[in-house]
Structure formats: structure tokens, C-alpha cells
Design a protein around this motif. Structure first.
Motif, short mmCIF file in Angstrom:
data_model
loop_
_atom_site.label_atom_id
_atom_site.label_comp_id
_atom_site.label_asym_id
_atom_site.label_seq_id
_atom_site.Cartn_x
_atom_site.Cartn_y
_atom_site.Cartn_z
N UNK A 1 0.81 -1.22 0.00
CA UNK A 1 0.00 0.00 0.00
C UNK A 1 0.85 1.27 0.00
N UNK A 2 1.97 1.25 0.71
CA UNK A 2 2.85 2.41 0.73
C UNK A 2 3.47 2.62 -0.65
N UNK A 3 3.90 1.52 -1.27
CA UNK A 3 4.49 1.64 -2.61
C UNK A 3 3.48 2.22 -3.60
N UNK A 4 2.25 1.74 -3.56
CA UNK A 4 1.21 2.23 -4.47
C UNK A 4 0.97 3.72 -4.26
N UNK A 5 0.93 4.13 -3.00
CA UNK A 5 0.71 5.55 -2.69
C UNK A 5 1.84 6.41 -3.24
N UNK A 6 3.07 6.00 -3.00
CA UNK A 6 4.23 6.78 -3.42
C UNK A 6 4.32 6.87 -4.94
N UNK A 7 4.11 5.76 -5.62
CA UNK A 7 4.18 5.75 -7.07
C UNK A 7 3.14 6.69 -7.66
N UNK A 8 1.94 6.71 -7.08
CA UNK A 8 0.92 7.64 -7.56
C UNK A 8 1.30 9.08 -7.26
N UNK A 9 1.81 9.35 -6.08
CA UNK A 9 2.21 10.72 -5.73
C UNK A 9 3.26 11.26 -6.70
N UNK A 10 4.16 10.39 -7.16
CA UNK A 10 5.22 10.81 -8.08
C UNK A 10 4.64 11.34 -9.39
N UNK A 11 3.47 10.88 -9.79
CA UNK A 11 2.89 11.30 -11.06
C UNK A 11 2.08 12.59 -10.94
N UNK A 12 1.80 13.03 -9.73
CA UNK A 12 0.97 14.22 -9.52
C UNK A 12 1.85 15.46 -9.39
N UNK A 13 1.21 16.60 -9.18
CA UNK A 13 1.94 17.86 -9.26
C UNK A 13 2.40 18.38 -7.91
N UNK A 14 2.80 17.49 -7.02
CA UNK A 14 3.34 17.89 -5.73
C UNK A 14 4.84 18.16 -5.84
N UNK A 15 5.31 19.02 -4.98
CA UNK A 15 6.74 19.31 -4.91
C UNK A 15 7.49 18.26 -4.11
N UNK A 16 6.84 17.73 -3.06
CA UNK A 16 7.59 16.90 -2.13
C UNK A 16 6.65 16.03 -1.31
N UNK A 17 7.22 14.95 -0.75
CA UNK A 17 6.55 14.10 0.24
C UNK A 17 7.30 14.23 1.56
N UNK A 18 6.55 14.41 2.64
CA UNK A 18 7.15 14.57 3.96
C UNK A 18 6.54 13.56 4.92
N UNK A 19 7.28 13.26 5.98
CA UNK A 19 6.75 12.43 7.05
C UNK A 19 7.31 12.91 8.38
N UNK B 1 -5.06 12.83 -1.70
CA UNK B 1 -3.91 12.90 -2.60
C UNK B 1 -4.38 13.33 -3.99
N UNK B 2 -5.45 12.76 -4.46
CA UNK B 2 -6.00 13.10 -5.78
C UNK B 2 -6.70 14.46 -5.74
N UNK B 3 -7.53 14.65 -4.72
CA UNK B 3 -8.36 15.86 -4.64
C UNK B 3 -7.51 17.12 -4.54
N UNK B 4 -6.52 17.12 -3.66
CA UNK B 4 -5.69 18.31 -3.48
C UNK B 4 -4.89 18.61 -4.75
N UNK B 5 -4.43 17.55 -5.40
CA UNK B 5 -3.67 17.75 -6.63
C UNK B 5 -4.50 18.40 -7.73
N UNK B 6 -5.78 18.04 -7.78
CA UNK B 6 -6.67 18.54 -8.85
C UNK B 6 -7.30 19.88 -8.50
N UNK B 7 -7.70 20.04 -7.22
CA UNK B 7 -8.56 21.16 -6.86
C UNK B 7 -7.87 22.27 -6.07
N UNK B 8 -6.73 22.00 -5.47
CA UNK B 8 -6.10 22.98 -4.59
C UNK B 8 -4.73 23.41 -5.08
N UNK B 9 -3.83 22.46 -5.26
CA UNK B 9 -2.44 22.78 -5.58
C UNK B 9 -2.31 23.65 -6.84
N UNK B 10 -3.03 23.39 -7.94
CA UNK B 10 -2.83 24.22 -9.14
C UNK B 10 -3.20 25.68 -8.95
N UNK B 11 -3.97 26.00 -7.93
CA UNK B 11 -4.47 27.37 -7.75
C UNK B 11 -3.72 28.14 -6.67
#
Length: 313
Positions: A32-50, A302-312
Motif C-alpha cells: 500500500x505504501x508503494x502504491x501511494x508513493x508511485x501515484x504521488x510521483x505522477x501528480x503535481x506535488x513538490x515533495x513528500x514529507x513524514x 492525494x488526488x483531490x488536493x492535486x486537482x482542486x487545490x495545488x494548481x491554484x
């Protein structure tokens, strides 16, 4: 985007119940962590933090270890920790681990640091003198990162002509972000840090005041505020149903902070436009970076913020 490993596992088995979440956490199932990270890499985020949680009842994989795993699956995202308790760590070992992660990620590591919180004795350190030890620890790491043969003379650590290989890819070393809320700690960030991370458990108004202090201290230190990265960790839920969002917030703060009432004071929740307007306030106050930390339905956010928040923003 702030990444909770346990949330990736929980979201992946949400339909199966909490027992399956526990089993996955205990089994070392990283899919599940791998799937999440691989998807995050394709979106328009600058970084992943923990976060770091060495001693915690919460499921929390050690951050350098997990980010090394994440580095192998990504090539673009920067990888950060907000924050590591520097007074609970041996700086020589931490310098080695951080340099190794920076090397393996080809220079994508951001290192957030802060103070411990009253648990020093468990790690064999005295609480007294922890500020001096904090500053000395940072100086030790910088020496090891920047000098081919490092020497250091201090109260707690002394050595001559030792080397750390590989040295960091980033020069002079990975960016050091400071997490702070007390004026003395904010002044320390202005004097010693590369960047500043406003805490998630502080309200927007508190962090605006912290930014103002930081910019004042930077000028007093002869540093240009315009070239000093500033961020705010934002606990949020994007949901038009505000009552439901508040229930999630109170549940999280009751579990993590043992204070459900703190959540509504410091979190952002509501519909898309309301969230954008409030985030805009932090940008106007000086933030050049926002660390978005959803408190429920992390994969959905992860999907919602990438589509609706981050671009604006």
C-alpha cells in the motif's frame, strides 16, 4: 504532501476492517505504501514529507529508513522529515544516515529538525543543556557534511580528521528546516537554519506572528528574508460537510494530542473555495511552501488536493 504510512495501509484495506489494518502493519506489507508513493510521483506535488516518532503508540516507520525506500521508487519528488528530534540523536550517526539518503535520492532530501520533548533521559541524555547540545549537534553534522577530513572540538563531541562517505550530493549539505514556535527558537532558526516550518499544531494567526518574528530576526542577522524558504504544515480536510470534517479533526487530535478541542482551533476544513481562501492567507503572510496534511481519507485527498487545490496556490 504530508505522508502517513499507516494511513496508506488503512486506506488500502478500509473495506476489510481494522483487524486487517493491524495485520498489514505487523506483517511488513509495504505494497500500500508503494502504491501511494508511485501515484504521488505522477501528480503535481513538490515533495513528500513524514514525521519522526521514535517512541510512539502510533504506527510510524523510522523516517530515514522509509525515505530511503521511497527514494528508490521516485526520481522527482523531494523527500522531507518534519521534524527530527535532534537532541535525541547522535549527530555523527545521523549525519551519516542523512548523507546516505541524500546520495541515494540524488540530492532530494530536506531535513527538518527540532527539540526533543522531555524524553531525553530515555535516550541517555540530560535535559539540562539541551539547547547547547542542539546547536553543537548541528555544527557536528555540518562539519562532517562539508569537510573532507572533519575536526570538531566541543563540550559533547570531539574528534579529529574523520570522514563521512558518501558526502551529500547537495552542496554544502541537505537543506536544514527548523520547526519552532518559541521566540528564542525562531531566532535560532534565523541564525542557523536554511528554512522554517510553521507547526501544524499552531493556528494560522499564531504562525503569521511567527513569520513576522522570523523575518525580523533574519534582517537582524543580516540575512535576506526573500531568499529564506518559509512553510506551514496545514492540517486540513476538504469536505463540504463541515460537521463530518470536524468529527475527523476531533478524533485525530484526541488520539495524537490528547486534546480534541485543539483541532478546530488550528485546522482548516470546509469546501474547496474556503480552503483556497484560507491557504491564500498563509501565502500572503510569507509562505513559499505549504505542507498539506489531510487528517482523513489520505488517498482520496492525494488526488483531490492535486486537482482542486495545488494548481491554484
Amino acid at each position: 504532501f504530508f505522508f502517513h504510512p499507516q494511513a496508506a495501509i488503512r486506506d488500502s484495506v478500509a473495506s476489510r476492517g481494522l483487524g486487517d489494518v493491524y495485520k498489514r502493519q505487523q506483517s511488513g506489507d509495504m505494497e500500500p505504501i508503494r502504491e501511494f508513493v508511485v501515484r504521488a510521483e505522477t501528480l503535481n506535488y513538490d515533495s513528500l514529507w513524514m514525521a519522526e516518532g521514535i517512541i510512539s503508540a502510533e504506527f510510524n516507520i523510522e523516517p530515514i529508513s522509509l525515505l530511503s525506500y521511497v527514494a528508490a521508487m521516485t526520481s522527482r519528488l523531494r523527500l522531507g522529515v518534519a521534524v527530527m528530534r535532534l537532541t535525541l540523536r547522535n549527530p555523527i550517526q545521523l549525519a551519516k544516515a542523512a548523507a546516505s539518503l541524500d546520495y541515494m535520492s540524488d540530492g532530494r532530501f530536506d531535513m527538518g529538525i527540532g527539540m526533543g520533548h522531555g524524553t531525553e533521559a530515555i535516550f541517555g541524555y540530560a535535559r539540562e543543556g539541551r539547547v547547547a547540545r542542539f546547536e553543537e549537534s548541528l555544527a557536528v553534522m555540518r562539519a562532517l557534511w562539508t569537510q573532507p577530513q572533519a575536526s570538531f572540538s566541543g563540550k559533547n563531541w570531539n574528534f579529529e580528521n574523520i570522514a563521512v562517505r558518501p558526502r551529500p550530493v547537495q552542496q554544502p549539505h541537505p537543506p536544514v528546516w527548523f520547526g519552532a514556535r518559541h521566540p528564542n527558537a525562531i531566532r535560532r532558526a534565523a541564525r542557523l537554519g536554511y528554512a522554517f516550518m510553521g507547526q501544524g499544531s499552531c493556528s494560522f494567526e499564531e504562525v503569521k506572528n511567527h513569520f513576522s518574528l522570523l523575518f525580523q530576526y533574519l534582517e537582524e542577522e543580516g540575512r535576506d528574508p526573500a531568499s529564506f524558504p518559509v512553510s506551514k504544515r496545514v492540517y486540513l480536510i476538504v469536505d463540504d460537510n463541515k460537521a463530518r470534517g470536524e468529527r475527523h479533526i476531533r478524533k485525530f487530535f484526541s488520539r495524537i494530542y490528547n486534546n480534541a478541542d485543539l483541532g478546530p482551533q488550528v485546522c482548516l476544513w470546509g469546501g474547496r473555495q474556503e480552503c483556497l481562501d484560507r491557504l491564500g492567507e498563509i501565502v500572503q503572510a510569507g509562505a513559499k511552501h505549504l505542507l498539506l496534511d489531510p487528517l482523513a481519507n489520505e488517498r482520496e485527498h492525494l488526488e483531490l488536493l492535486s486537482e482542486e487545490i495545488v494548481p491554484y496556490l
